[in-house]
Design a protein around this motif. Structure first.
Motif, short mmCIF file in Angstrom:
data_model
loop_
_atom_site.label_atom_id
_atom_site.label_comp_id
_atom_site.label_asym_id
_atom_site.label_seq_id
_atom_site.Cartn_x
_atom_site.Cartn_y
_atom_site.Cartn_z
N PHE B 140 0.88 -1.11 0.06
CA PHE B 140 -0.07 0.05 0.10
C PHE B 140 0.84 1.31 0.02
O PHE B 140 0.45 2.32 -0.28
CB PHE B 140 -0.76 0.26 1.19
N GLY B 141 2.05 0.95 0.26
CA GLY B 141 2.93 2.38 0.31
C GLY B 141 4.02 2.44 -0.93
O GLY B 141 5.11 2.94 -0.66
N MET B 142 3.74 1.93 -1.89
CA MET B 142 4.30 2.13 -3.42
C MET B 142 3.27 2.43 -4.50
O MET B 142 2.22 2.04 -4.47
CB MET B 142 5.17 1.21 -3.46
N PRO B 143 3.93 2.75 -5.51
CA PRO B 143 3.12 2.97 -6.70
C PRO B 143 2.90 1.65 -7.37
O PRO B 143 4.02 0.93 -7.11
CB PRO B 143 3.92 4.04 -7.64
N PRO B 161 -2.20 -1.94 -15.89
CA PRO B 161 -3.43 -1.04 -15.74
C PRO B 161 -3.97 -0.20 -16.51
O PRO B 161 -5.12 0.10 -16.50
CB PRO B 161 -2.85 -0.59 -14.36
N THR B 162 -3.05 0.42 -17.50
CA THR B 162 -3.73 1.48 -18.16
C THR B 162 -4.26 0.75 -19.34
O THR B 162 -5.16 1.55 -20.11
CB THR B 162 -2.28 2.06 -18.84
N GLN B 164 -6.73 -1.50 -18.59
CA GLN B 164 -7.81 -1.89 -18.10
C GLN B 164 -9.02 -0.90 -18.29
O GLN B 164 -8.58 0.35 -18.42
CB GLN B 164 -7.81 -2.26 -16.69
N LEU B 169 -10.70 -1.55 -13.34
CA LEU B 169 -10.32 -0.76 -12.42
C LEU B 169 -11.04 -0.52 -11.00
O LEU B 169 -10.19 -0.71 -10.06
CB LEU B 169 -9.70 0.80 -12.91
N GLU B 170 -12.16 -0.52 -11.41
CA GLU B 170 -12.82 -0.41 -9.88
C GLU B 170 -12.99 -1.58 -9.32
O GLU B 170 -12.90 -1.51 -8.12
CB GLU B 170 -14.26 0.01 -10.62
N ALA B 173 -9.62 -1.81 -7.41
CA ALA B 173 -9.66 -0.69 -6.29
C ALA B 173 -10.48 -1.37 -5.22
O ALA B 173 -9.88 -1.42 -3.96
CB ALA B 173 -10.42 0.52 -6.73
N GLY B 174 -11.47 -2.06 -5.41
CA GLY B 174 -12.33 -2.80 -4.42
C GLY B 174 -11.59 -3.92 -3.94
O GLY B 174 -11.60 -4.12 -2.63
N ARG B 176 -8.30 -4.01 -3.64
CA ARG B 176 -7.29 -3.11 -2.64
C ARG B 176 -8.13 -3.16 -1.35
O ARG B 176 -7.35 -3.23 -0.36
CB ARG B 176 -6.80 -2.12 -3.25
N ILE B 177 -9.12 -2.45 -1.24
CA ILE B 177 -10.02 -2.31 0.19
C ILE B 177 -10.01 -3.75 0.81
O ILE B 177 -9.73 -3.90 2.23
CB ILE B 177 -11.18 -1.57 -0.24
N ALA B 180 -6.82 -4.71 2.25
CA ALA B 180 -6.62 -4.11 3.49
C ALA B 180 -7.24 -4.30 4.66
O ALA B 180 -6.63 -4.49 6.02
CB ALA B 180 -6.60 -2.46 3.08
#
Lengths: 410, 259
Positions: B140-143, B161-162, B164, B169-170, B173-174, B176-177, B180
């Motif tokens: 979570f701490g890097m690009p 990712p570009t 997608q 992408l959504e 992002a989900g 990733r949540i 976490a």
């Protein structure tokens, strides 16, 4: 109409922004010279002292692991000001209680400041910007829920005076909670909460707290203020008084338009210096997936920059007010009427390399020539009238999304 | 059709779990990692020729909701206990990847451990080092590009990712949540787990991408050393997702172990 004078206490002496990836979270503290830091802390405290003498109220805040704000502990600065100032209301906006592990400690600190200052505390609670997640090591998911649970606990701390109570929430626990001292103001100091969406005003209005909005500009201010006003009217059967709403903008007043432009340009550091890469700008759960997706793919402006902002554009958007006293009054009046009215102006009056002489001149011109007129403006109407009148003013749309409000409105 | 996917949603006491099955044979419980479901990848097709793959979606991944009471890995463990009961799954070969490997290990230490055999693939879940050691890369701490460099042996195989679409992408992002939620703090591990791994009775294979820099092979070897009789196998020219980067070697390792 009150005006809370604000500086974010930045540490501006940084190398060229190309030499670092982010001004937040991972910028090494080797860039911080403690000798320079000593000067700056004391200078910022002096500025707030001047605000007090000029009849302005005071606002401060905190951020962590960043050069944009040298204050990781706003209560410490406020404690000094509680002693050094005499009249000003002391607004902390705010305590990032979604990221705090001990809300009871927050209740204790705030009560102390209220007592020391003889009841001058205005206590703000915020969720905190996304870049605060990593320093706090707090998952932003459900952050708003955590804020409100911490809020409930703090309110109970302040208003319970018959010995210990029990609190076993989802996140925060105490079985013998019995905070000393109790606040000076009874039943508790005024509470402020920041609003970032139409829905977020609901809970703020429910408690009759002050709803504050940062840099939402013309494009979003009515969505946010109207959300609060509608909820307030519905729940309390009366219109929200003006003093329940506040708006933060960058403000610079000069003797001439040219000096004002020069000062405002320096103030704009606050926006242009905020270089933050996407992973700090969108930690998991801060935004819903639809918005997070745009940040992470780099499609949303407002991250990984320096932000491309210009002074005239920001003035047009309602994020910056600058000019002569007449011009600044006119700009704020226009925004005020468009927004439906508010009783608290939060004046970001110093940032970046804006120096002492220029900062003080702007403060003085504002206090003497702008603020009295804003007070008269507020007194000339009622919240119901101002709201009604605002509805007749067409919504202002902008061709491009405002990266600044995207990053700061919350 | 052995490889036809069959998807259903199971209601487990209010928690809805989406499950995809493919193939026929003895059951293989496939537990995905932080990237989300992976039963559509070629390695799963190959395994589906020998097993019936049962591939649930951990709540929060692939656009599924996070139950209100969920706070972390323990919630996921109990949902899976409910799932195994509901499906009557008792002797599955469990293959857990990364976060899914952690989940598999948490399940395997419980009384009446439900697996016949266990494969942990570049699994997280434990911490070997001291407070200042970063055992698991802070994803979570890097690009994104920096993370890809840690994850892949051959960057050319990493998804772009570009490329997608918005929907994908959504979903990412989900995911990733959700990741976490399960592993924010303590970060992707359970400090108690090393003290429980001795309870694992199922034969265990710890399979690792030799070039993984999210969790290194050294981390994997130490992990294996905590599990009685566990065997450690490294897959060359693979990073954090050997199943995606070296599917043939991955499938062969799993089949050899399962035989």
């Amino acid at each position: 109409m009150r005006t809370f004078w604000f500086t974010e206490d930045c540490y501006p002496d940084l190398p060229n922004a190309d030499s670092y990836e982010s001004i937040r979270v991972d910028l090494p503290s080797s860039h911080f010279d403690p000798v320079r830091g000593h000067e700056l802390y004391n200078w910022y405290l002096d500025l707030w002292g001047h605000a007090d003498e000029m009849g302005l109220d005071i606002m401060n805040n905190e951020h962590h692991q960043t050069a944009t704000c040298m204050v990781p502990a706003a209560p410490l600065m406020l404690a000094i000001l509680a002693r050094e100032t005499k009249k000003a209301r002391l607004l902390i906006l705010g305590n990032p209680i979604g990221n705090r592990r001990q809300p009871i400690r927050v209740a204790e600190e705030m009560a102390m400041i209220d007592v020391i200052s003889k009841g001058r505390l205005e206590c703000g609670f915020v969720r905190g910007v996304p870049y605060e997640a990593a320093p706090a090591n707090m998952i932003p998911y459900r952050g708003t829920e955590r804020v409100w649970e911490a809020h409930d606990l703090i309110m109970k701390c302040w208003t319970t005076h018959d010995g210990p109570f029990n609190f076993e929430g989802r996140w925060f626990h105490g079985r013998q909670v019995n905070v000393w001292p109790r606040p000076y103001q009874q039943p508790h100091p005024p509470v402020w909460v920041t609003m970032g969406s139409r829905g977020s005003g609901h809970m703020v209005a429910k408690h009759r707290h002050v709803g504050a909005v940062f840099l939402a500009g013309y494009s979003r201010i009515r969505e946010l203020f109207d959300g609060y006003r509608e909820a307030y009217l519905e729940m309390h059967g009366e219109h929200a008084p003006f003093d329940r709403l506040g708006y933060l903008a960058l403000i610079y007043v000069g003797d001439t338009e040219a000096t004002a432009r020069e000062g405002a340009q320096k103030l704009l550091w606050y926006m242009t210096a905020n270089k933050v890469p996407p992973h700090w700008a969108s930690p998991p759960g801060y935004f819903p997936p639809s918005i997070a997706a745009r940040v992470l793919s780099g499609r949303r402006i407002g991250s990984g920059i320096p932000l491309e902002v210009t002074l005239d554009d920001q003035r047009e958007r309602g994020n910056v007010f600058f000019g002569t006293p007449d011009q600044v009054y006119e700009q704020i009046r226009e925004f005020w009427e468009y927004s439906g009215g508010f009783g608290n102006m939060l004046m970001m009056g110093q940032a970046g390399f804006l120096g002492e002489k220029d900062t003080l001149r702007s403060m003085k011109l504002y206090a003497e020539e702008v603020l009295p007129r804003l007070k008269a403006l507020e007194a000339s109407t009622t919240p119901a009238e101002a709201w009604e009148k605002s509805k007749a003013i067409p919504q202002r749309e902008f061709a491009t999304q405002d990266s600044v409000s995207a990053d700061f409105v919350r | 059709m052995a490889n036809k996917d069959r998807t259903e949603t199971v209601d487990l006491h209010g928690v809805e779990l989406k499950i995809t099955r493919k193939g026929e044979g003895p059951p293989l419980l496939l537990l995905h990692g932080g990237g989300g479901p992976m039963e559509a990848l070629p390695f799963a097709d190959a395994l589906a020729e020998r097993f019936e793959i049962v591939a649930p979606v951990h709540p929060g991944f692939a656009g599924t909701p996070i139950p209100k009471h969920y706070d972390g890995m323990p919630d996921l463990v109990f949902t899976y206990l409910d799932l195994l009961d509901a499906l009557g799954l008792r002797d599955a070969l469990a293959v857990g990847v990364s976060l899914g490997g952690w989940l598999a290990a948490e399940l395997a230490v419980l009384p009446g451990a439900p697996f016949s055999k266990l494969v942990l693939v570049d699994a997280v879940g434990v911490k070997h080092g001291g407070p200042t050691d970063r055992d698991i890369a802070d994803i979570f701490g890097m690009p994104g590009p920096a993370l890809a460099r840690l994850m892949w042996h051959d960057l050319a195989k990493a998804p772009d990712p570009t490329a997608q679409d918005e929907k994908a992408l959504e979903t990412m992002a989900g995911n990733r949540i959700a990741l976490a939620l399960y592993g924010w703090e303590p970060y992707l591990h359970n400090p108690k787990l090393p003290h429980r791994l001795h309870r694992i009775t199922a034969p265990t294979l710890v399979l690792w991408g030799e070039s993984d820099r999210v969790v290194t092979p050294d981390y994997g070897r130490k992990y294996a050393a905590l599990i009685p009789g566990a065997k450690f196998v490294a897959i060359p020219e693979a990073g954090h997702s050997p199943q995606a980067e070296q599917p043939e070697a991955f499938v062969k390792a799993v089949l050899d172990f399962a035989a």
